[in-house]
Design a protein around this motif. Sequence first.
Motif, PDB file in Angstrom:
ATOM      1  N   UNK A  11     -10.581 -26.025 -22.245  1.00 38.26           N
ATOM      2  CA  UNK A  11      -9.643 -24.851 -22.638  1.00 38.26           C
ATOM      3  C   UNK A  11      -8.507 -25.355 -23.287  1.00 38.26           C
ATOM      4  N   UNK A  12      -8.257 -24.895 -24.664  1.00 39.95           N
ATOM      5  CA  UNK A  12      -7.491 -25.340 -25.332  1.00 39.95           C
ATOM      6  C   UNK A  12      -6.243 -24.630 -25.300  1.00 39.95           C
ATOM      7  N   UNK A  13      -6.433 -23.154 -25.450  1.00 35.50           N
ATOM      8  CA  UNK A  13      -5.117 -22.454 -25.023  1.00 35.50           C
ATOM      9  C   UNK A  13      -5.417 -21.062 -24.715  1.00 35.50           C
ATOM     10  N   UNK A  14      -4.892 -20.637 -23.784  1.00 34.50           N
ATOM     11  CA  UNK A  14      -4.917 -18.954 -23.299  1.00 34.50           C
ATOM     12  C   UNK A  14      -3.787 -18.348 -23.961  1.00 34.50           C
ATOM     13  N   UNK A  15      -4.555 -17.236 -24.922  1.00 29.75           N
ATOM     14  CA  UNK A  15      -3.712 -16.644 -26.017  1.00 29.75           C
ATOM     15  C   UNK A  15      -2.918 -15.427 -25.244  1.00 29.75           C
ATOM     16  N   UNK A  16      -3.090 -15.070 -24.146  1.00 30.38           N
ATOM     17  CA  UNK A  16      -2.445 -13.906 -23.480  1.00 30.38           C
ATOM     18  C   UNK A  16      -1.760 -14.197 -22.153  1.00 30.38           C
ATOM     19  N   UNK A  17      -1.475 -15.465 -22.152  1.00 30.89           N
ATOM     20  CA  UNK A  17      -1.046 -15.780 -20.907  1.00 30.89           C
ATOM     21  C   UNK A  17       0.093 -14.980 -20.191  1.00 30.89           C
ATOM     22  N   UNK A  18       1.081 -14.498 -20.958  1.00 35.16           N
ATOM     23  CA  UNK A  18       2.013 -13.786 -20.616  1.00 35.16           C
ATOM     24  C   UNK A  18       1.685 -12.402 -20.080  1.00 35.16           C
ATOM     25  N   UNK A  19       0.582 -11.858 -20.685  1.00 34.18           N
ATOM     26  CA  UNK A  19       0.120 -10.669 -20.125  1.00 34.18           C
ATOM     27  C   UNK A  19      -1.452 -10.447 -20.373  1.00 34.18           C
ATOM     28  N   UNK A  20      -2.035 -11.078 -19.251  1.00 38.10           N
ATOM     29  CA  UNK A  20      -3.437 -11.021 -19.570  1.00 38.10           C
ATOM     30  C   UNK A  20      -4.123  -9.682 -18.897  1.00 38.10           C
ATOM     31  N   UNK A  21      -3.663  -8.499 -19.389  1.00 33.05           N
ATOM     32  CA  UNK A  21      -4.137  -7.322 -18.659  1.00 33.05           C
ATOM     33  C   UNK A  21      -3.940  -6.381 -20.075  1.00 33.05           C
TER      34      UNK A  21
END
Length: 178
Positions: A11-21
Amino acid sequence: MDMHYCFKATICDIENKSKPWYDACASCLKATIQTTKGINCANCTKQPVQIMQRYRLTMTVQDNDTSGRLTLFEDVASDFIGCSVDEYIELLNKEQNETKFPIALENSIKEEHVFLFKMDPEIVKQKKELSIVVEGFQRPFLDIFDTNQPGKQVSATSFHDRKREKKNRFTENYKKVR
């Protein structure tokens, strides 16, 4: 005809980690649109639209020669994050972002996972950046696949059976140690 594949990637990045919904229509589970007249669902015609939050976790991954953009929806994302979307939002609101779940998401960056997805074999052969909806995953501590065969075709049943078998063995060994 689509086939199931698995691959091991970092995993390089989680693009929406602040709002994953996302806000979903409670009837059809598709994304809703906020307009000046209220909330609309482009998929169904039910009015008024009742909304619910559903996971849509988006990440970029890289294996030896391919990069991709993965999307984990509700059930898979719940397993990945470790709680339901309602619990996640409640904890964020209660503890002002100091919960273990955003930290767990951040810590998953740079980790390898095995991902299961379904796709047309012709697209997989192109070896370009892929956009994939993940159907299952396996955390790195339970390595259930021969990593010398990246992009190996598997059946979904086989993937989940081996995952369950490894998890059961891990649980049994954990109980023996305790």
